[in-house]
Design an enzyme around this catalytic site. Structure first.
Site, short mmCIF file in Angstrom:
data_model
loop_
_atom_site.label_atom_id
_atom_site.label_comp_id
_atom_site.label_asym_id
_atom_site.label_seq_id
_atom_site.Cartn_x
_atom_site.Cartn_y
_atom_site.Cartn_z
NE ARG A 176 -131.34 -56.69 15.14
CZ ARG A 176 -132.60 -56.34 15.33
NH1 ARG A 176 -132.92 -55.49 16.32
NH2 ARG A 176 -133.56 -56.81 14.55
CG HIS A 271 -127.11 -62.30 15.35
ND1 HIS A 271 -127.49 -61.02 15.71
CD2 HIS A 271 -128.00 -62.70 14.43
CE1 HIS A 271 -128.55 -60.66 15.02
NE2 HIS A 271 -128.89 -61.67 14.24
CG HIS A 297 -137.74 -60.37 14.25
ND1 HIS A 297 -137.84 -61.70 14.56
CD2 HIS A 297 -136.40 -60.09 14.19
CE1 HIS A 297 -136.63 -62.22 14.66
NE2 HIS A 297 -135.74 -61.27 14.45
CE1 TYR A 306 -134.08 -67.35 16.05
CE2 TYR A 306 -135.73 -65.82 15.23
CZ TYR A 306 -134.43 -66.09 15.62
OH TYR A 306 -133.49 -65.11 15.55
#
Length: 325
Positions: A176, A271, A297, A306
């Site tokens: 991030r 992002h 995550h 995804y």
């Protein structure tokens, strides 16, 4: 680099606490405002929530608590009426789900702290958000972005060297933008091509990067950072033009500008490069668990979003290549 003795807070030195203090927000009774501040300090100091998260809770809960004389008026009917008003005002499913979650967290805390006798939030339902991913640049577009950044840094301008590194690391590691700007020099192991990253909830993980990002990093450390560093500069990996830690807003501008220069590339920001990294790795055959670890995550279900993107890509390839499509 020498390892740190233990996990560090994701907030950097000099950042102000955002949990409490200040005058009560307009519309909040003083006692209710004090209880909200206590809750926000609990989130920040005991649960390790980020300043951004605490700020979001403050905004959501202020709208919920406005007009209440005390927390005993906070029952299930009040919670449902609040969500209905938000929906009528045009709030989307994701916003409603987030605000309902904030309310449930608050009422559970208030019950544990003895401020209310029962927890009305335990019975509060909310719409499930539509979990979708934004469009991402494809591998060719991303390669064009990074090639342009490499060409732009060829003359050795320190800001251009930094901007190239921002793009390379965001795509190579999937971190991030806040995690990237929070990196210190001690977090870098250039020989092993790894970074130690502190993510949400102060969870620490190790991410790896490839040869192109390593080349950009070495060039930045040799020629870029020494030109920007000041006597008062922190030990941050990435520096701004005045020698301070790079602001995430500047990094976002770097990414938007780079993507805008590539025809057809979606303007998705940092992002989007994180999503692109995950999508391209899965399309290339990476294991889902590996991608989960790389992205930080907490739940595999988040990473599994995804797989929908890659399945859609498989459908396109199948239709183009299979004789019976």
């Amino acid at each position: 680099m020498d390892p740190r003795p233990g996990p560090r807070s994701s907030r950097r030195a000099g950042d102000a606490a955002v949990g409490g203090g200040g005058d009560a927000p307009a519309g909040l009774a003083p006692a209710v405002a004090e209880q909200l501040d206590r809750f926000l300090r609990h989130l920040e100091l005991e649960r390790g929530r980020s300043r951004h998260t605490v700020r979001a809770y403050r905004g959501d809960l202020t709208t919920l608590l406005t007009g209440l004389a005390d927390l005993t008026e906070l029952d299930l009917r009040a919670l449902r009426g609040w969500l209905t008003a938000q929906h009528t005002a045009g709030a989307g499913r994701s916003t409603l789900a987030r605000r309902a979650a904030a309310a449930r967290t608050f009422t559970a805390w208030a019950r544990r702290d003895g401020l209310i006798e029962t927890d009305p939030g335990a019975r509060l339902a909310s719409p499930r958000p539509h979990r979708t991913l934004p469009a991402v640049p494809d591998a060719e577009q991303t390669a064009e972005v990074l090639t342009a950044a490499e060409s732009g840094s060829a003359q050795g301008d320190p800001v251009a060297l930094r901007d190239r590194l921002v793009l390379e690391l965001l795509y190579a590691t999937g971190v991030r933008v806040g995690e990237l700007c929070g990196l210190d020099l001690a977090d870098v192991d250039l020989d092993r091509r790894t970074l130690r990253v502190v993510g949400k909830g102060d969870r620490e993980r190790t991410v790896v990067f490839g040869v192109p990002a390593a080349a950009a990093l070495r060039r930045w450390l040799d020629d870029g950072r020494p030109a920007l560093v000041r006597p008062t500069s922190p030990r941050a990996l990435l520096l701004g033009a005045r020698g301070g830690r790079l602001d995430p807003r500047v990094a976002r501008t770097v990414v938007h500008r780079a993507l805008a220069a590539v025809p057809g590339a979606p303007d998705v920001g940092p992002h989007g490069l994180r999503h692109a990294a995950a999508t391209h790795m899965l399309e290339g055959g990476a294991d889902l668990r590996y991608v989960q670890e790389l992205l930080g995550h907490a739940k595999l279900a988040t990473t599994q979003l995804y797989t929908h993107v890659t399945v859609e890509r498989l459908k396109v390839v199948h239709e183009q290549a299979h004789p019976r499509a």
